[in-house]
Motif scaffolding. Structure first.
Motif, PDB file in Angstrom:
ATOM      1  N   ALA A 184      17.274   4.717  -8.769  1.00 47.04           N
ATOM      2  CA  ALA A 184      16.132   3.799  -8.878  1.00 47.04           C
ATOM      3  C   ALA A 184      15.258   3.778  -7.623  1.00 47.04           C
ATOM      4  N   PRO A 185      15.832   3.674  -6.420  1.00 49.35           N
ATOM      5  CA  PRO A 185      14.967   3.676  -5.234  1.00 49.35           C
ATOM      6  C   PRO A 185      14.071   4.911  -5.144  1.00 49.35           C
ATOM      7  N   LYS A 186      14.630   6.081  -5.455  1.00 44.88           N
ATOM      8  CA  LYS A 186      13.812   7.301  -5.352  1.00 44.88           C
ATOM      9  C   LYS A 186      12.723   7.340  -6.411  1.00 44.88           C
ATOM     10  N   LEU A 187      13.032   6.851  -7.607  1.00 41.75           N
ATOM     11  CA  LEU A 187      12.003   6.831  -8.652  1.00 41.75           C
ATOM     12  C   LEU A 187      10.891   5.840  -8.318  1.00 41.75           C
ATOM     13  N   VAL A 188      11.263   4.684  -7.790  1.00 36.92           N
ATOM     14  CA  VAL A 188      10.265   3.694  -7.386  1.00 36.92           C
ATOM     15  C   VAL A 188       9.384   4.242  -6.275  1.00 36.92           C
ATOM     16  N   ALA A 189      10.014   4.839  -5.262  1.00 34.39           N
ATOM     17  CA  ALA A 189       9.261   5.382  -4.139  1.00 34.39           C
ATOM     18  C   ALA A 189       8.301   6.469  -4.591  1.00 34.39           C
ATOM     19  N   GLU A 190       8.774   7.329  -5.488  1.00 30.43           N
ATOM     20  CA  GLU A 190       7.918   8.408  -5.983  1.00 30.43           C
ATOM     21  C   GLU A 190       6.747   7.851  -6.782  1.00 30.43           C
ATOM     22  N   ARG A 191       7.029   6.887  -7.646  1.00 24.83           N
ATOM     23  CA  ARG A 191       5.984   6.324  -8.501  1.00 24.83           C
ATOM     24  C   ARG A 191       4.915   5.600  -7.682  1.00 24.83           C
ATOM     25  N   LEU A 192       5.341   4.905  -6.626  1.00 25.11           N
ATOM     26  CA  LEU A 192       4.405   4.090  -5.843  1.00 25.11           C
ATOM     27  C   LEU A 192       3.923   4.779  -4.569  1.00 25.11           C
ATOM     28  N   GLY A 193       4.388   5.990  -4.316  1.00 26.44           N
ATOM     29  CA  GLY A 193       3.948   6.705  -3.129  1.00 26.44           C
ATOM     30  C   GLY A 193       4.445   6.087  -1.842  1.00 26.44           C
ATOM     31  N   LEU A 194       5.697   5.629  -1.844  1.00 30.25           N
ATOM     32  CA  LEU A 194       6.253   4.946  -0.682  1.00 30.25           C
ATOM     33  C   LEU A 194       7.182   5.861   0.103  1.00 30.25           C
ATOM     34  N   ALA A 195       7.147   5.739   1.413  1.00 26.04           N
ATOM     35  CA  ALA A 195       8.090   6.456   2.266  1.00 26.04           C
ATOM     36  C   ALA A 195       9.429   5.730   2.193  1.00 26.04           C
ATOM     37  N   LEU A 196      10.465   6.418   1.732  1.00 24.38           N
ATOM     38  CA  LEU A 196      11.756   5.787   1.448  1.00 24.38           C
ATOM     39  C   LEU A 196      12.833   6.204   2.440  1.00 24.38           C
ATOM     40  N   ASP A 197      13.603   5.216   2.887  1.00 20.21           N
ATOM     41  CA  ASP A 197      14.853   5.461   3.602  1.00 20.21           C
ATOM     42  C   ASP A 197      15.952   4.879   2.717  1.00 20.21           C
ATOM     43  N   ASP A 198      16.630   5.746   1.972  1.00 17.99           N
ATOM     44  CA  ASP A 198      17.637   5.320   1.011  1.00 17.99           C
ATOM     45  C   ASP A 198      18.999   5.277   1.686  1.00 17.99           C
ATOM     46  N   ARG A 199      19.519   4.078   1.903  1.00 14.08           N
ATOM     47  CA  ARG A 199      20.827   3.910   2.545  1.00 14.08           C
ATOM     48  C   ARG A 199      21.909   3.498   1.548  1.00 14.08           C
ATOM     49  N   THR A 200      21.614   3.509   0.265  1.00 15.06           N
ATOM     50  CA  THR A 200      22.599   3.096  -0.727  1.00 15.06           C
ATOM     51  C   THR A 200      23.825   4.001  -0.678  1.00 15.06           C
ATOM     52  N   CYS A 201      24.991   3.405  -0.927  1.00 22.38           N
ATOM     53  CA  CYS A 201      26.230   4.172  -0.788  1.00 22.38           C
ATOM     54  C   CYS A 201      27.308   3.600  -1.702  1.00 22.38           C
ATOM     55  N   SER A 202      27.933   4.462  -2.470  1.00 22.20           N
ATOM     56  CA  SER A 202      28.991   4.030  -3.377  1.00 22.20           C
ATOM     57  C   SER A 202      30.111   3.330  -2.621  1.00 22.20           C
ATOM     58  N   SER A 203      30.656   2.307  -3.248  1.00 24.89           N
ATOM     59  CA  SER A 203      31.767   1.506  -2.728  1.00 24.89           C
ATOM     60  C   SER A 203      31.361   0.574  -1.588  1.00 24.89           C
ATOM     61  N   ALA A 204      30.075   0.485  -1.296  1.00 29.12           N
ATOM     62  CA  ALA A 204      29.634  -0.354  -0.185  1.00 29.12           C
ATOM     63  C   ALA A 204      29.887  -1.835  -0.463  1.00 29.12           C
TER      64      ALA A 204
ATOM     65  N   GLN B  73       0.822  -1.197   0.000  1.00 27.77           N
ATOM     66  CA  GLN B  73       0.000   0.000   0.000  1.00 27.77           C
ATOM     67  C   GLN B  73       0.866   1.260   0.000  1.00 27.77           C
ATOM     68  N   PRO B  74       0.409   2.325  -0.646  1.00 26.73           N
ATOM     69  CA  PRO B  74       1.147   3.594  -0.611  1.00 26.73           C
ATOM     70  C   PRO B  74       1.403   4.036   0.820  1.00 26.73           C
ATOM     71  N   GLY B  75       2.561   4.625   1.041  1.00 26.92           N
ATOM     72  CA  GLY B  75       2.924   5.064   2.372  1.00 26.92           C
ATOM     73  C   GLY B  75       3.712   4.043   3.162  1.00 26.92           C
ATOM     74  N   ALA B  76       3.850   2.838   2.609  1.00 22.91           N
ATOM     75  CA  ALA B  76       4.614   1.803   3.300  1.00 22.91           C
ATOM     76  C   ALA B  76       6.078   2.211   3.379  1.00 22.91           C
ATOM     77  N   THR B  77       6.769   1.730   4.378  1.00 27.41           N
ATOM     78  CA  THR B  77       8.169   2.075   4.560  1.00 27.41           C
ATOM     79  C   THR B  77       9.032   1.221   3.644  1.00 27.41           C
ATOM     80  N   TYR B  78       9.800   1.874   2.792  1.00 26.34           N
ATOM     81  CA  TYR B  78      10.673   1.218   1.824  1.00 26.34           C
ATOM     82  C   TYR B  78      12.119   1.554   2.170  1.00 26.34           C
ATOM     83  N   VAL B  79      12.938   0.534   2.344  1.00 25.79           N
ATOM     84  CA  VAL B  79      14.350   0.708   2.644  1.00 25.79           C
ATOM     85  C   VAL B  79      15.172   0.203   1.465  1.00 25.79           C
ATOM     86  N   ALA B  80      16.024   1.066   0.929  1.00 28.28           N
ATOM     87  CA  ALA B  80      16.915   0.704  -0.177  1.00 28.28           C
ATOM     88  C   ALA B  80      18.321   0.488   0.357  1.00 28.28           C
TER      89      ALA B  80
END
Length: 265
Positions: free
Chosen positions: A63-83, A27-34
């Motif tokens: 991609a995480p931000k585009l997905v979250a925006e398209r689906l109306g999801l609350a996003l916590d984006d933790r992606t990080c280069s070189s991880a 459902q929209p508003g669900a917590t999404y963690v990338a």
């Protein structure tokens, strides 16, 4: 180390993620963690997220931000280069918390794009294949250690998926694989890479896909296969249509060191 996945990949991963997430009935508003490395953070993008730790070189249009925006999801984006996989559990550097800290009982979606740095993909590609273009090439002088490094991530990757489920038991977990960067041809923008070596490099990414897809199946996660859909849009495709930039890009992409006002290391 930076993944080779750049801005153009957003459209592909977004399309696959949207289709799969929709069928998970979230459902929209669900917590999404990338969670992930530069393949998800989108290193080198012009749209630098200045609110994120600068070392992560995270894009505002990944991609995480585009997905979250398209689906109306609350996003916590933790992606990080070189991880790498250990950075899911521990700090990657000053001001960068463990990526797993974002997970909890309220989490409903998790995407994971991780493992290329653990498998030393960039080290082998640049140090062995591009350097090998001056001689016989890496396909002709295959290094068995590359396969060993790829296969060796399996236990840690599986353990990470199990830990995601433990920390976020209500979440649907999506494992994002690697697309088709190269086929059996090369191009000037690849700086002398031999055609056979281009195909050889791609075979290693597909081996990496096999490793993480198997782990996803074993741990109840959904694997997102992006290989077939991206085949016509790789690094040597026409710049007007390609989704990934080669070693020498033809389109303007702001280098990370210029974007953050730091000297290139």
């Amino acid at each position: 180390m930076k993944s080779l996945l750049l801005t153009g990949a957003v459209a592909l991963v977004f399309a696959f993620s949207t289709h799969t997430v929709a069928h998970a009935e979230v459902q929209p508003g669900a917590t999404y963690v990338a969670l992930g490395d530069s393949g998800a953070a989108t290193t080198g993008a012009v749209d630098l997220d200045v609110a994120a730790p600068l070392r992560c070189v995270r894009s505002t249009a990944n991609a995480p931000k585009l997905v979250a925006e398209r689906l109306g999801l609350a996003l916590d984006d933790r992606t990080c280069s070189s991880a790498k996989i250990p950075d899911l559990y521990g700090s990657q550097g000053a001001g960068i918390g463990p990526q797993f800290d974002a997970l909890g009982p309220a989490t409903r979606i998790v995407t994971l794009h991780m493992g290329a740095n653990d498998a030393a993909m960039t080290e082998f590609i640049l140090g062995h294949c591009h350097a090998g273009a001056l001689g016989a090439g890496c396909a002709a002088e295959a290094d068995p250690q590359w396969d060993n490094r790829i296969d060796a991530i399996s236990p840690a990757y599986g353990a990470a998926l199990a830990e995601i489920t433990r920390r976020a038991p209500a979440a649907t977990v999506f494992v994002d694989g690697w697309p088709t960067y190269l086929t059996n041809t090369s191009c000037p923008a690849m700086l002398g890479l031999l055609p056979a070596d281009a195909a050889y490099i791609q075979s290693k990414f597909e081996r990496l896909n096999t490793v993480v897809a198997r782990a996803a199946a074993e741990h109840g996660a959904v694997y997102i296969d992006t290989v077939a859909a991206s085949r016509e849009f790789g690094m040597c495709a026409d710049p007007a249509v390609r989704w990934f930039d080669p070693i020498r890009p033809c389109s303007p992409i702001t280098p990370p060191w210029r974007a953050i006002g730091a000297s290139r290391s």
